[in-house]
Design a protein around this motif. Structure first.
Motif, PDB file in Angstrom:
ATOM      1  N   ARG A  11       0.618  -1.670  -0.016  1.00  0.00           N
ATOM      2  CA  ARG A  11      -0.126  -0.114  -0.054  1.00  0.00           C
ATOM      3  C   ARG A  11       1.145   1.131   0.056  1.00  0.00           C
ATOM      4  NH1 ARG A  11      -5.277  -1.869   1.080  1.00  0.00           N
ATOM      5  NH2 ARG A  11      -5.027  -3.713   1.859  1.00  0.00           N
ATOM      6  N   ALA A  12       2.166   1.175   1.047  1.00  0.00           N
ATOM      7  CA  ALA A  12       2.917   2.090   0.772  1.00  0.00           C
ATOM      8  C   ALA A  12       3.522   2.407  -1.248  1.00  0.00           C
ATOM      9  CB  ALA A  12       3.676   1.913   1.314  1.00  0.00           C
ATOM     10  N   MET A  13       4.087   1.375  -1.382  1.00  0.00           N
ATOM     11  CA  MET A  13       4.775   1.534  -2.537  1.00  0.00           C
ATOM     12  C   MET A  13       3.282   1.999  -3.758  1.00  0.00           C
ATOM     13  SD  MET A  13       6.000  -2.115  -3.602  1.00  0.00           S
ATOM     14  CE  MET A  13       5.103  -1.927  -4.970  1.00  0.00           C
ATOM     15  N   LEU A  14       2.460   2.045  -3.110  1.00  0.00           N
ATOM     16  CA  LEU A  14       1.496   2.393  -4.344  1.00  0.00           C
ATOM     17  C   LEU A  14       0.240   3.690  -3.929  1.00  0.00           C
ATOM     18  CD1 LEU A  14      -0.152  -1.358  -5.550  1.00  0.00           C
ATOM     19  CD2 LEU A  14       0.702   0.814  -6.791  1.00  0.00           C
ATOM     20  N   LYS A  15       1.080   4.406  -3.151  1.00  0.00           N
ATOM     21  CA  LYS A  15       0.136   5.575  -2.497  1.00  0.00           C
ATOM     22  C   LYS A  15      -0.112   6.817  -3.188  1.00  0.00           C
ATOM     23  CE  LYS A  15       0.671   8.577   1.205  1.00  0.00           C
ATOM     24  NZ  LYS A  15       1.513   8.966   3.043  1.00  0.00           N
ATOM     25  N   PRO A  16       0.980   7.157  -4.125  1.00  0.00           N
ATOM     26  CA  PRO A  16       0.313   7.971  -5.245  1.00  0.00           C
ATOM     27  C   PRO A  16      -0.859   7.931  -5.615  1.00  0.00           C
ATOM     28  CG  PRO A  16       3.151   7.317  -5.640  1.00  0.00           C
ATOM     29  CD  PRO A  16       2.708   5.811  -4.615  1.00  0.00           C
ATOM     30  N   ILE A  17      -0.710   6.434  -6.472  1.00  0.00           N
ATOM     31  CA  ILE A  17      -2.454   6.525  -6.737  1.00  0.00           C
ATOM     32  C   ILE A  17      -3.649   6.203  -5.741  1.00  0.00           C
ATOM     33  CG2 ILE A  17      -1.677   5.631  -9.257  1.00  0.00           C
ATOM     34  CD1 ILE A  17      -2.260   2.479  -8.215  1.00  0.00           C
ATOM     35  N   GLY A  18      -3.004   6.285  -4.275  1.00  0.00           N
ATOM     36  CA  GLY A  18      -4.289   5.918  -3.300  1.00  0.00           C
ATOM     37  C   GLY A  18      -5.220   5.248  -3.426  1.00  0.00           C
ATOM     38  N   ARG A  19      -6.536   5.356  -3.270  1.00  0.00           N
ATOM     39  CA  ARG A  19      -7.098   4.491  -3.275  1.00  0.00           C
ATOM     40  C   ARG A  19      -7.295   3.118  -4.041  1.00  0.00           C
ATOM     41  NH1 ARG A  19     -12.318   5.717   0.452  1.00  0.00           N
ATOM     42  NH2 ARG A  19     -11.944   3.310   0.750  1.00  0.00           N
ATOM     43  N   THR A  20      -7.229   3.156  -5.763  1.00  0.00           N
ATOM     44  CA  THR A  20      -7.210   2.528  -6.950  1.00  0.00           C
ATOM     45  C   THR A  20      -5.373   1.411  -6.885  1.00  0.00           C
ATOM     46  OG1 THR A  20      -7.652   4.813  -7.820  1.00  0.00           O
ATOM     47  CG2 THR A  20      -6.752   2.958  -9.265  1.00  0.00           C
ATOM     48  N   GLY A  21      -5.120   1.768  -5.943  1.00  0.00           N
ATOM     49  CA  GLY A  21      -4.364   1.042  -5.565  1.00  0.00           C
ATOM     50  C   GLY A  21      -4.526  -0.365  -4.642  1.00  0.00           C
ATOM     51  N   LEU A  31      11.399  11.030 -26.186  1.00  0.00           N
ATOM     52  CA  LEU A  31      11.992  11.084 -24.835  1.00  0.00           C
ATOM     53  C   LEU A  31      10.579  12.398 -24.172  1.00  0.00           C
ATOM     54  CD1 LEU A  31      12.558  10.324 -21.980  1.00  0.00           C
ATOM     55  CD2 LEU A  31      15.103  12.158 -21.221  1.00  0.00           C
ATOM     56  N   VAL A  32      10.120  11.660 -23.192  1.00  0.00           N
ATOM     57  CA  VAL A  32       8.485  12.255 -22.623  1.00  0.00           C
ATOM     58  C   VAL A  32       8.515  12.468 -21.602  1.00  0.00           C
ATOM     59  CG1 VAL A  32       5.978  12.561 -22.429  1.00  0.00           C
ATOM     60  CG2 VAL A  32       7.091  12.057 -24.512  1.00  0.00           C
ATOM     61  N   ALA A  33       9.999  14.019 -20.861  1.00  0.00           N
ATOM     62  CA  ALA A  33       9.521  14.187 -19.270  1.00  0.00           C
ATOM     63  C   ALA A  33       8.043  14.365 -18.754  1.00  0.00           C
ATOM     64  CB  ALA A  33      11.031  13.978 -18.933  1.00  0.00           C
ATOM     65  N   MET A  34       7.701  13.284 -17.742  1.00  0.00           N
ATOM     66  CA  MET A  34       6.440  14.100 -16.532  1.00  0.00           C
ATOM     67  C   MET A  34       6.998  14.846 -15.002  1.00  0.00           C
ATOM     68  SD  MET A  34       3.655  11.401 -17.614  1.00  0.00           S
ATOM     69  CE  MET A  34       3.076  11.422 -19.153  1.00  0.00           C
ATOM     70  N   ARG A  35       6.400  16.224 -15.308  1.00  0.00           N
ATOM     71  CA  ARG A  35       6.917  16.857 -14.051  1.00  0.00           C
ATOM     72  C   ARG A  35       6.155  16.283 -12.907  1.00  0.00           C
ATOM     73  NH1 ARG A  35      11.038  20.238 -14.562  1.00  0.00           N
ATOM     74  NH2 ARG A  35      11.821  20.646 -15.933  1.00  0.00           N
ATOM     75  N   GLY A  36       6.257  15.717 -11.719  1.00  0.00           N
ATOM     76  CA  GLY A  36       5.396  15.767 -10.449  1.00  0.00           C
ATOM     77  C   GLY A  36       4.556  14.473 -10.941  1.00  0.00           C
ATOM     78  N   ILE A  37       4.453  13.183 -11.307  1.00  0.00           N
ATOM     79  CA  ILE A  37       4.255  12.405 -11.582  1.00  0.00           C
ATOM     80  C   ILE A  37       5.261  11.058 -11.006  1.00  0.00           C
ATOM     81  CG2 ILE A  37       3.470  10.306 -12.894  1.00  0.00           C
ATOM     82  CD1 ILE A  37       1.616  13.362 -13.318  1.00  0.00           C
ATOM     83  N   SER A  38       4.559  10.260 -10.675  1.00  0.00           N
ATOM     84  CA  SER A  38       5.260   8.995  -9.954  1.00  0.00           C
ATOM     85  C   SER A  38       6.396   8.337 -10.975  1.00  0.00           C
ATOM     86  CB  SER A  38       4.584   8.569  -8.725  1.00  0.00           C
ATOM     87  OG  SER A  38       3.113   8.105  -9.347  1.00  0.00           O
ATOM     88  N   HIS A  39       6.073   6.692 -10.331  1.00  0.00           N
ATOM     89  CA  HIS A  39       6.141   5.899 -10.976  1.00  0.00           C
ATOM     90  C   HIS A  39       4.980   4.837 -11.746  1.00  0.00           C
ATOM     91  CE1 HIS A  39       8.472   1.778 -12.019  1.00  0.00           C
ATOM     92  NE2 HIS A  39       7.089   1.788 -11.669  1.00  0.00           N
ATOM     93  N   TRP A  40       3.836   5.492 -11.155  1.00  0.00           N
ATOM     94  CA  TRP A  40       2.528   4.535 -11.390  1.00  0.00           C
ATOM     95  C   TRP A  40       2.162   5.646 -12.871  1.00  0.00           C
ATOM     96  CZ3 TRP A  40       3.448   0.261  -9.939  1.00  0.00           C
ATOM     97  CH2 TRP A  40       4.555   0.708  -8.748  1.00  0.00           C
TER      98      TRP A  40
END
Length: 273
Positions: A166-176, A244-253
């Motif tokens: 759950r900690a790993m998936l925290k950036p996507i909240g309850r979706t994880g 290369l597309v670089a996204m800002r403020g986005i996690s691994h998910w």
């Protein structure tokens, strides 16, 4: 639907216009085909047909017990065999995490089967290998591999109601939560996913190599795994149109946290062919 290939049975989820150009969607860990639930409709709107595979270890009918059966050559061959079973000569490929690794192997080893590649989060394995050699920060970011390869990894990840997952998936909240619950109720699914890590013993000298299909690599600056060095050096391994597309403020998910931006990147790649 269930697709029988290589003596295994894979769950494959299709969608979009039946006559649309095919797009193969390859998930990572600890996710499954559902990580593309927000992305796929955007592809369907553009007339594309998607096929999302629950890969080796995730599909109940495709869980070999032998760890060696999870070396990268095996899920790569699975993807080719599924395309064969579907009667698809070539497809656009979008892969995230381990799915991106399969995508790199496919594009390198089976370029005739890959129209375009959109690799998400994980760079070309040779670029990652370089970063591991020259950047202590990259080595530090991947110490979790040793944990996931441990024989007690299942117990560790499912302890305290799957707190680590759950900690790993925290950036996507309850979706994880849906992925955690799937592994809590079906522990063999977790073992199948961890076996990808256990089979990764330093890489294979025979692949992947140079990629010669049009490729986009999507990297995000809040990814806790991949350093900028690995992202930038991926260009060295693509001898075709590349972005290369670089996204800002986005996690691994990325597929769930930034599905709209990912769809734009993938559609730009697909539309450029």
């Amino acid at each position: 639907m269930e697709i029988k290939a290589r003596g295994l049975t894979f769950d494959v989820y299709e969608g979009g216009p039946s006559d649309g150009d095919p797009v193969l969607l390859l998930h990572g860990f600890p996710q499954d085909h559902r990580e593309f639930d927000l992305l796929a409709p955007r592809l369907h709107e553009r007339g594309l047909r998607t096929y999302a595979i629950d890969q080796r270890g995730t599909s109940p009918g495709a869980r070999p017990a032998d760890v060696g059966a999870y070396r990268m050559s095996e899920p790569t061959a699975d993807a080719v065999a599924v395309l064969d079973a579907l009667g698809i000569e070539s497809a656009h490929v979008i892969g995230h995490d381990w799915g991106a690794v399969v995508g790199w192997w496919l594009a390198s080893g089976y370029p005739e089967r890959v129209r375009t590649l959109t690799a998400v989060s994980v760079p070309h394995p040779k670029a990652l290998g370089l970063a591991l050699r020259v950047r202590a920060s990259q080595r530090a970011r991947m110490v979790y591999f040793k944990i996931f390869q441990s024989p007690v990894a299942e117990r560790f990840l499912l302890a305290r109601d799957g707190a680590v997952l759950r900690a790993m998936l925290k950036p996507i909240g309850r979706t994880g939560d849906k992925y955690v619950e799937s592994m809590r109720t079906d522990p063999d699914r977790l073992t199948g996913g961890l076996n990808w890590y256990r089979a990764a013993t330093g890489g294979s000298p025979d692949g992947p190599g140079i990629v010669r299909v049009p490729t986009t690599y999507v990297w995000s600056d809040k990814d806790g795994v991949v350093t900028l060095t690995a992202a930038l050096r991926t260009r060295d391994w693509v001898e075709a149109d590349y972005q290369l597309v670089a996204m800002r403020g986005i996690s691994h998910w990325v597929p769930e946290q930034a599905s709209a931006a990912l769809a734009d990147a993938a559609l730009a790649r697909i539309g450029g062919v």
